[in-house]
Design an enzyme around this catalytic site. Sequence first.
Site, PDB file in Angstrom:
ATOM      1  N   LYS A  13      82.130 100.494 106.131  1.00  0.00           N
ATOM      2  CA  LYS A  13      81.411  99.555 105.260  1.00  0.00           C
ATOM      3  C   LYS A  13      82.278  98.317 105.081  1.00  0.00           C
ATOM      4  CE  LYS A  13      77.466  99.096 103.196  1.00  0.00           C
ATOM      5  NZ  LYS A  13      76.227  99.198 103.939  1.00  0.00           N
ATOM      6  N   SER A 205      71.455  99.345 106.122  1.00  0.00           N
ATOM      7  CA  SER A 205      71.761  99.652 104.729  1.00  0.00           C
ATOM      8  C   SER A 205      70.470  99.790 103.930  1.00  0.00           C
ATOM      9  CB  SER A 205      72.696  98.584 104.159  1.00  0.00           C
ATOM     10  OG  SER A 205      73.646  99.167 103.302  1.00  0.00           O
TER      11      SER A 205
END
Length: 406
Positions: A13, A205
């Site tokens: 991430k 996401s």
Amino acid sequence: GIGVDVIRHGKFKAAVEPFIRNDISPENKEQLSTLLNDIWGNISTKIKASRKLDDATFKTAVDSLYGFMPELVVKNKLADQLLQKSEYENLIKKQLKLKSDEKINRISVNKYINALDEEESSDNKIAVLYAAGEIFNGDEYQNIHSEKYVEYIKDLAEDDDIKAVVLRVNSPGGSGNASDEILFELQQLKLKKPLVVSFGDYAASGGYYISMAADKIYSSPNTLTGSIGVFGMIMNFKDLANRNGIRSDIVSTNANSQVYSTLSGAAPGTIPILTRSVESTYKRFVYFVTQNRKKSFEQIDAIGGGRVWSGTRAKQLGLVDELGSLQQAINYAATKAKLKDYSLDSYPRKSSPLEEFFKQTEEDEIAARVISKKVGKENYELFQKITNPKLNNGVQMALPYQITIK
């Protein structure tokens, strides 16, 4: 003197890396290399097939930047011939069997699309709901605002003429809470009628999260897919303020009443509770993916962790069902709804030219255009990331990349 507290689940991430590192992380470098090579593999394969070039010849042409030199473009078979614009026009006229003094009848893409919209309608309809942009809380029209999209989805669910819905996702994600609200309503819609998802450039996401209600997911080979991960980030100016004699005193009723402030940073209990929140949101994310993709938590966690995949790789990993276009998704929705004759409805509804004009004259829009022009588009987008309260109001499901193919 500017500090940042980062809580994230997933070593891939990478959206927060510019704030916590001075170089690219090995994990981020690995995922970017895999992603770009997948995209380039898809593009180069099609070019080589079209131009009938072998691997070695094509690689030499690309690595040597022959595309910059017109004569080298033709010599290396990247194009067939060099023409001036008027010569090209004459070539088109010849193909259309027009006389040299006749004009070519052209139509813009927008007019072509509008002409398609004017086709005769049917009582049986398939709705295409376009979810394009970042995901926010609220009820504004631009991007994907949860209150507006919940309203759209409820309308589609209740409209008896709508027999199936295709969700066209082109989003890098955004607010975790807003994504969750949209996913819930899509799950309710799916109980009433088929829901098929089609991925555009991005379905990452939060953009991937809202797709987890689908009966079937179609992706393009180069779609940026997955990024199953979450993060939270808190900025503070504590050191910078202290260096300049600026400080604050706090009077409170409870241990962590302050939570956090730009001058004092996070309260002692803030980071632990936010960490629990991020971990909880990640588990919820993975849970919905396991339900939709019919895989175990361990299987999804192994390919999650915030990692971004190409559509091609996502198909291999089982994150999507098919590689295909929006039209293929519509065809499947029609089959699922057992429709032979149907018309298409697009949502959100198009604004009139007058409405679009007045939207552009709003004070915030004018200010945004002025700032963007002064500092440049890319710098303005970074400025928005830091200052826009909608992008800093809780746990985020957001993509750290914007891939440009040149």
